[in-house]
Design a protein around this motif. Structure first.
Motif, mmCIF file in Angstrom:
data_model
loop_
_atom_site.group_PDB
_atom_site.id
_atom_site.type_symbol
_atom_site.label_atom_id
_atom_site.label_comp_id
_atom_site.label_asym_id
_atom_site.label_seq_id
_atom_site.Cartn_x
_atom_site.Cartn_y
_atom_site.Cartn_z
ATOM 1 N N ASN A 68 -38.420 17.575 -17.838
ATOM 2 C CA ASN A 68 -37.688 18.353 -16.849
ATOM 3 C C ASN A 68 -36.198 18.063 -17.043
ATOM 4 O O ASN A 68 -35.662 17.095 -16.509
ATOM 5 C CB ASN A 68 -38.161 17.945 -15.448
ATOM 6 N N GLY A 69 -35.550 18.894 -17.836
ATOM 7 C CA GLY A 69 -34.155 18.664 -18.212
ATOM 8 C C GLY A 69 -33.216 18.685 -17.019
ATOM 9 O O GLY A 69 -32.255 17.908 -16.962
ATOM 10 N N VAL A 70 -33.479 19.572 -16.065
ATOM 11 C CA VAL A 70 -32.610 19.673 -14.890
ATOM 12 C C VAL A 70 -32.664 18.344 -14.122
ATOM 13 O O VAL A 70 -31.640 17.783 -13.730
ATOM 14 C CB VAL A 70 -33.041 20.847 -13.977
ATOM 15 N N GLU A 71 -33.880 17.815 -13.976
ATOM 16 C CA GLU A 71 -34.053 16.562 -13.244
ATOM 17 C C GLU A 71 -33.387 15.400 -14.006
ATOM 18 O O GLU A 71 -32.802 14.504 -13.394
ATOM 19 C CB GLU A 71 -35.556 16.295 -13.035
ATOM 20 N N GLU A 72 -33.466 15.437 -15.331
ATOM 21 C CA GLU A 72 -32.799 14.376 -16.122
ATOM 22 C C GLU A 72 -31.296 14.385 -15.849
ATOM 23 O O GLU A 72 -30.679 13.331 -15.664
ATOM 24 C CB GLU A 72 -33.062 14.586 -17.617
ATOM 25 N N GLY A 73 -30.709 15.589 -15.814
ATOM 26 C CA GLY A 73 -29.277 15.714 -15.515
ATOM 27 C C GLY A 73 -28.967 15.201 -14.118
ATOM 28 O O GLY A 73 -27.980 14.488 -13.914
ATOM 29 N N GLY A 125 -28.331 20.334 -13.998
ATOM 30 C CA GLY A 125 -28.745 19.288 -13.063
ATOM 31 C C GLY A 125 -27.607 18.326 -12.764
ATOM 32 O O GLY A 125 -27.383 17.936 -11.613
ATOM 33 N N PHE A 126 -26.855 17.956 -13.806
ATOM 34 C CA PHE A 126 -25.746 17.007 -13.663
ATOM 35 C C PHE A 126 -24.678 17.587 -12.736
ATOM 36 O O PHE A 126 -24.236 16.941 -11.779
ATOM 37 C CB PHE A 126 -25.169 16.712 -15.053
ATOM 38 N N ARG A 127 -24.324 18.853 -13.012
ATOM 39 C CA ARG A 127 -23.271 19.493 -12.210
ATOM 40 C C ARG A 127 -23.714 19.738 -10.774
ATOM 41 O O ARG A 127 -22.909 19.651 -9.847
ATOM 42 C CB ARG A 127 -22.841 20.808 -12.875
ATOM 43 N N GLU A 128 -24.980 20.069 -10.608
ATOM 44 C CA GLU A 128 -25.508 20.326 -9.258
ATOM 45 C C GLU A 128 -25.183 19.156 -8.321
ATOM 46 O O GLU A 128 -24.832 19.339 -7.167
ATOM 47 C CB GLU A 128 -27.029 20.468 -9.374
ATOM 48 N N ILE A 129 -25.274 17.932 -8.852
ATOM 49 C CA ILE A 129 -25.025 16.749 -8.023
ATOM 50 C C ILE A 129 -23.535 16.420 -7.948
ATOM 51 O O ILE A 129 -22.989 16.239 -6.856
ATOM 52 C CB ILE A 129 -25.809 15.514 -8.558
ATOM 53 N N ILE A 130 -22.878 16.359 -9.114
ATOM 54 C CA ILE A 130 -21.463 15.907 -9.052
ATOM 55 C C ILE A 130 -20.559 16.932 -8.350
ATOM 56 O O ILE A 130 -19.540 16.568 -7.782
ATOM 57 C CB ILE A 130 -20.875 15.529 -10.436
ATOM 58 N N ASP A 131 -20.960 18.195 -8.382
ATOM 59 C CA ASP A 131 -20.132 19.224 -7.730
ATOM 60 C C ASP A 131 -20.113 19.093 -6.214
ATOM 61 O O ASP A 131 -19.330 19.765 -5.533
ATOM 62 C CB ASP A 131 -20.615 20.635 -8.123
ATOM 63 N N THR A 132 -20.960 18.232 -5.683
ATOM 64 C CA THR A 132 -20.959 18.045 -4.232
ATOM 65 C C THR A 132 -19.802 17.130 -3.808
ATOM 66 O O THR A 132 -19.552 16.956 -2.626
ATOM 67 C CB THR A 132 -22.288 17.415 -3.745
ATOM 68 N N ASP A 133 -19.133 16.510 -4.806
ATOM 69 C CA ASP A 133 -18.008 15.630 -4.474
ATOM 70 C C ASP A 133 -16.825 15.960 -5.402
ATOM 71 O O ASP A 133 -16.911 15.747 -6.623
ATOM 72 C CB ASP A 133 -18.453 14.158 -4.680
ATOM 73 N N PRO A 134 -15.730 16.471 -4.835
ATOM 74 C CA PRO A 134 -14.605 16.939 -5.679
ATOM 75 C C PRO A 134 -13.923 15.842 -6.492
ATOM 76 O O PRO A 134 -13.132 16.139 -7.386
ATOM 77 C CB PRO A 134 -13.637 17.552 -4.660
#
Ligand code: AHR
Length: 348
Positions: free
Chosen positions: A150-155, A193-202
């Motif tokens: 699950n690549g999205v989950e890995e990110g 997946g990586f961006r989904e999480i980090i984009d929550t904090d500017p």
């Protein structure tokens, strides 16, 4: 005369007894299990045609070996083709499997697009296809199912580690991203997946993304170029990494091969890059060792051992049973906060 009659009677009883025994043996063996003609014939082995993308990393080598070993354990005849990182070679291989009339085709799609025609040909030939490791952009009716990570989950896992690690930071956290094969689903999914999480904090900012083709040599090259512009006037290389004049806080690499190549370069330039956070994906033994020795901070597992599940799916298809459309392999995360004594050897 009397003696002769006695002898004849005795012989007749013996013959009768023998006949009864023969009949009994026949009835017993017959009643155990009916023997059909099909059972007498040797059973035909299932034939699996498998197109692998190449051997760009230790991960990939383990992935191929796992599939090869599992085929042998399950008595499935496997025809493995190495595409040497070229989609055109994969298309040729799949077409040759169709001509050969294998029972099932499995392939690791190097890129996401461009599979519809060949999958239609396989479907018309009545050969089911399983997509392995990476995903494709195609009509789902053209293939039986997908097996892989699950690549999205890995990110997301990589980003969650970073989020936690930098929870007390208020300044900008700059990220230098090393991605893999362009247009591959795995790179797109991990990036998403990586961006989904980090984009929550500017405070998190990806300052550059560079394609390292999943190769160790490219990881080294990328770091060599970075370091070349970091040489001070006195000839020494700084221990801090910079990209285009900006300090790099985090190196997020899409696979261990590229990460290890990056570390090779740091070592050869005697740069410690101590203040930089390193996050990698795959969890090869060599990167786990680098995590233990403090060179990496987090390694997200991407499990290459797809062979046993793949063979189960192949057998199910051959028995005419439906298979799940999406099968994800189990995966975990290794971090600097772990108790390393609990780690098992990785095997790749
Ligand atoms: O598709 C899986 C990726 O491909 C792995 O992360 C990488 O090592 C491999 O080359």
């Amino acid at each position: 005369m009397k003696e002769k009659a006695k002898k004849i009677r005795f012989l007749s009883i013996l013959i009768l007894l023998a006949a009864v025994i023969v009949l009994l043996v026949f009835v017993i063996t017959k009643s155990k299990k009916p023997v059909t003609l099909a059972e007498e014939e040797p059973t035909k082995k299932l034939i699996l045609g498998f197109s692998q993308i190449g051997s760009e990393s230790a991960w990939r080598t383990r992935n191929t070996q796992s599939i090869f070993d599992a085929a042998a354990e399950n008595d499935i005849q496997i025809i493995i083709h190495d595409a040497q990182q070229k989609q055109e070679n994969q298309l040729k291989a799949i077409r040759s499997f169709i001509v050969y009339q294998v029972d099932v085709i499995a392939f690791v799609p190097i890129v996401e697009d461009g599979w519809e025609n060949v999958l239609t040909e396989a479907k018309e030939a009545g050969i089911p296809v399983i997509v392995v490791d990476r995903q494709i952009n195609a009509d789902p009716s053209l293939y039986a199912g997908f097996l892989g990570e699950n690549g999205v989950e890995e990110g997301r896992r990589a980003a969650r580690f970073l989020q936690n690690k930098c929870r007390d930071k208020t300044d900008t956290v700059t990220i230098f991203e090393i991605s893999g094969t362009e247009n591959s689903s795995i790179v797109k999914d991990r990036a998403r997946g990586f961006r989904e999480i980090i984009d929550t904090d500017p405070k998190f900012k990806i300052i550059h993304t560079e394609n390292g083709d999943f190769l160790r040599s490219r990881g080294k090259e990328i770091c060599d170029v970075l370091l070349a512009s970091n040489v001070r006037e006195n000839g020494n290389t700084t221990n801090t990494l910079y990209y285009d004049g900006q300090k790099i806080d985090v190196v997020f690499s899409n696979n261990d091969s590229m990460t290890l190549g990056f570390l090779d370069s740091l070592e050869s330039h005697k740069v410690t890059a101590k203040g930089t956070i390193f996050i990698s994906i795959d969890a090869e033994q060599e990167s786990i060792d680098a995590l233990k020795s403090g060179k990496l901070n987090c390694v997200v597992e991407c499990n290459p051992n797809l062979g046993p599940t793949l063979m189960e799916l192949v057998k199910q298809i051959a028995e005419g049973k439906p298979i799940p459309f999406m099968t994800f392999n189990e995966e975990t995360v290794f971090t600097e906060n772990d108790d390393f004594s609990l780690y098992e050897p990785r095997g790749y």
